[in-house]
Design a protein around this motif. Structure first.
Motif, PDB file in Angstrom:
ATOM      1  N   GLU A   1       0.828  -1.206   0.000  1.00 45.86           N
ATOM      2  CA  GLU A   1       0.000   0.000   0.000  1.00 45.86           C
ATOM      3  C   GLU A   1       0.864   1.259   0.000  1.00 45.86           C
ATOM      4  O   GLU A   1       0.566   2.236  -0.705  1.00 45.86           O
ATOM      5  CB  GLU A   1      -0.916  -0.014   1.227  1.00 45.86           C
ATOM      6  CG  GLU A   1      -1.897   1.140   1.293  1.00 45.86           C
ATOM      7  CD  GLU A   1      -2.947   1.080   0.217  1.00 45.86           C
ATOM      8  OE1 GLU A   1      -3.578   2.119  -0.036  1.00 45.86           O
ATOM      9  OE2 GLU A   1      -3.128  -0.003  -0.370  1.00 45.86           O
ATOM     10  N   VAL A   2       1.965   1.224   0.782  1.00 51.31           N
ATOM     11  CA  VAL A   2       2.876   2.378   0.808  1.00 51.31           C
ATOM     12  C   VAL A   2       3.508   2.587  -0.567  1.00 51.31           C
ATOM     13  O   VAL A   2       3.604   3.718  -1.067  1.00 51.31           O
ATOM     14  CB  VAL A   2       3.960   2.172   1.886  1.00 51.31           C
ATOM     15  CG1 VAL A   2       5.033   3.241   1.770  1.00 51.31           C
ATOM     16  CG2 VAL A   2       3.335   2.215   3.282  1.00 51.31           C
ATOM     17  N   CYS A   3       3.945   1.489  -1.200  1.00 51.50           N
ATOM     18  CA  CYS A   3       4.553   1.595  -2.534  1.00 51.50           C
ATOM     19  C   CYS A   3       3.541   2.117  -3.552  1.00 51.50           C
ATOM     20  O   CYS A   3       3.891   2.927  -4.428  1.00 51.50           O
ATOM     21  CB  CYS A   3       5.091   0.236  -2.972  1.00 51.50           C
ATOM     22  SG  CYS A   3       6.492  -0.361  -2.001  1.00 51.50           S
ATOM     23  N   ARG A   4       2.306   1.654  -3.450  1.00 46.89           N
ATOM     24  CA  ARG A   4       1.277   2.097  -4.390  1.00 46.89           C
ATOM     25  C   ARG A   4       1.017   3.599  -4.236  1.00 46.89           C
ATOM     26  O   ARG A   4       0.897   4.328  -5.228  1.00 46.89           O
ATOM     27  CB  ARG A   4      -0.010   1.318  -4.157  1.00 46.89           C
ATOM     28  CG  ARG A   4      -1.093   1.580  -5.187  1.00 46.89           C
ATOM     29  CD  ARG A   4      -2.367   0.872  -4.821  1.00 46.89           C
ATOM     30  NE  ARG A   4      -2.913   1.372  -3.567  1.00 46.89           N
ATOM     31  CZ  ARG A   4      -3.628   2.490  -3.468  1.00 46.89           C
ATOM     32  NH1 ARG A   4      -3.866   3.225  -4.532  1.00 46.89           N
ATOM     33  NH2 ARG A   4      -4.094   2.870  -2.300  1.00 46.89           N
ATOM     34  N   LYS A   5       0.958   4.070  -2.984  1.00 47.13           N
ATOM     35  CA  LYS A   5       0.747   5.501  -2.754  1.00 47.13           C
ATOM     36  C   LYS A   5       1.920   6.322  -3.279  1.00 47.13           C
ATOM     37  O   LYS A   5       1.735   7.402  -3.851  1.00 47.13           O
ATOM     38  CB  LYS A   5       0.538   5.762  -1.260  1.00 47.13           C
ATOM     39  CG  LYS A   5      -0.789   5.241  -0.720  1.00 47.13           C
ATOM     40  CD  LYS A   5      -0.944   5.571   0.749  1.00 47.13           C
ATOM     41  CE  LYS A   5      -2.286   5.092   1.280  1.00 47.13           C
ATOM     42  NZ  LYS A   5      -2.454   5.384   2.723  1.00 47.13           N
ATOM     43  N   GLN A   6       3.154   5.814  -3.084  1.00 50.60           N
ATOM     44  CA  GLN A   6       4.326   6.528  -3.584  1.00 50.60           C
ATOM     45  C   GLN A   6       4.324   6.596  -5.103  1.00 50.60           C
ATOM     46  O   GLN A   6       4.640   7.633  -5.691  1.00 50.60           O
ATOM     47  CB  GLN A   6       5.609   5.855  -3.080  1.00 50.60           C
ATOM     48  CG  GLN A   6       5.846   6.024  -1.584  1.00 50.60           C
ATOM     49  CD  GLN A   6       7.104   5.320  -1.122  1.00 50.60           C
ATOM     50  OE1 GLN A   6       7.710   4.562  -1.877  1.00 50.60           O
ATOM     51  NE2 GLN A   6       7.491   5.537   0.123  1.00 50.60           N
ATOM     52  N   GLU A   7       3.969   5.475  -5.757  1.00 52.48           N
ATOM     53  CA  GLU A   7       3.902   5.471  -7.220  1.00 52.48           C
ATOM     54  C   GLU A   7       2.851   6.446  -7.716  1.00 52.48           C
ATOM     55  O   GLU A   7       3.053   7.160  -8.702  1.00 52.48           O
ATOM     56  CB  GLU A   7       3.606   4.059  -7.725  1.00 52.48           C
ATOM     57  CG  GLU A   7       4.749   3.079  -7.517  1.00 52.48           C
ATOM     58  CD  GLU A   7       4.392   1.681  -7.933  1.00 52.48           C
ATOM     59  OE1 GLU A   7       3.218   1.481  -8.346  1.00 52.48           O
ATOM     60  OE2 GLU A   7       5.242   0.784  -7.871  1.00 52.48           O
ATOM     61  N   THR A   8       1.699   6.468  -7.028  1.00 49.89           N
ATOM     62  CA  THR A   8       0.642   7.401  -7.425  1.00 49.89           C
ATOM     63  C   THR A   8       1.111   8.844  -7.261  1.00 49.89           C
ATOM     64  O   THR A   8       0.861   9.697  -8.122  1.00 49.89           O
ATOM     65  CB  THR A   8      -0.612   7.164  -6.573  1.00 49.89           C
ATOM     66  OG1 THR A   8      -1.027   5.796  -6.707  1.00 49.89           O
ATOM     67  CG2 THR A   8      -1.748   8.073  -7.009  1.00 49.89           C
TER      68      THR A   8
END
Length: 270
Positions: free
Chosen positions: A121-128
């Motif tokens: 979830e953290v990686c997804r938010k960073q990518e977004t």
């Protein structure tokens, strides 16, 4: 003898009791089935799993007895019922709860999966966030390029108009004027020269066309970028015509330009 339609048999006919009897029979059958299912539920033998769960729940809901060895040890250490653990009684008052493990995964697998989901979830938010920042940067860069081209074209039009007023027929650099008009005028002049020199051979014309194409490619490669063009054109307009494209004004002299114009860039005029 004809029937009397005003008689009581027609006005108040006798009720038929057969439907009521049928409904009563269905109700008795339903009650019998419900009672039978209830008896089956009470009499059926419970599975090992159900019995184990009942015993576990009963044991967890039952407090330790005073004759329990662990409880006796706590009492010798000063524990009193209803108080917390520790000398000051600030510890827990109830035993640690039991979390039943229903799956067949190893110990700690649930915690590892939870941590993995959190990291994803953290990686997804960073990518977004990164993609959003890149999009904004790309849009900002596109708008700046569009504004730069607009300022350059305004400067070229102003330079062409001011040079024409001073009797200048050829720009200092080809790109000082609007490119379409410059190329069109140059082409017309070349066509006029070709009409005057119509006796030249076709082979020589072909060679000249090749040379002109090579010269145009070389000129395009040697041309500065739009930012450099705007800078040089701005300096030319200010030095030659005392004109500022962002002010839209021609000044009287250098002193008037220096005192009344904020600067030679678009940022100075914001």
């Amino acid at each position: 003898m004809e029937d009397d339609y005003m008689a009581g048999t027609f006005v108040n006919p006798k009720e038929d009791v057969r439907p009521g009897l049928q409904i009563d029979r269905w109700a008795k059958q339903h009650r019998k089935e419900v009672r039978h299912e209830e008896l089956n539920r009470l009499n059926r033998q419970k599975s090992h799993r159900e019995m184990e769960m009942e015993r576990r729940e009963e044991a967890l809901n039952t407090a330790l007895e005073r004759n329990n060895k662990g409880f006796a040890i706590l009492q010798k250490m000063g524990y009193k019922i209803g108080e917390g653990l520790g000398r000051q009684g600030a510890g827990i008052k109830e035993p640690i709860g039991v979390n039943l493990k229903a799956g067949r995964g190893g110990l700690g697998r649930d915690v590892a999966q939870k941590e993995m989901r959190r990291q994803q979830e953290v990686c997804r938010k960073q990518e977004t966030k990164v993609s959003l920042e890149e999009y904004r940067k790309r849009v900002r860069s596109k708008m700046e390029d569009r504004q730069l081209e607009s300022d350059l074209r305004k400067s070229q039009c102003a330079c062409q108009q001011l040079d024409a007023q001073m009797g200048v027929h050829c720009p200092e650099d080809a790109w000082f004027w609007v490119q379409e008009n410059t190329k069109k005028k140059k082409k017309e002049e070349e066509e006029g020269e070709e009409n005057e020199d119509g006796n030249e051979s076709e082979d020589k014309d072909d060679d000249d066309d090749d040379d002109e194409g090579e010269e145009e490619e070389k000129e395009e490669n040697d041309e500065p970028n739009s930012h450099e063009k705007l800078g040089r054109l701005t300096e030319y307009l200010r030095a030659r015509h005392l004109y500022c494209v962002w002010c839209g004004t021609s000044y009287d002299d250098d002193e008037d330009l220096a005192s009344n114009c904020p600067g030679d860039t678009a940022e100075d005029h914001d």
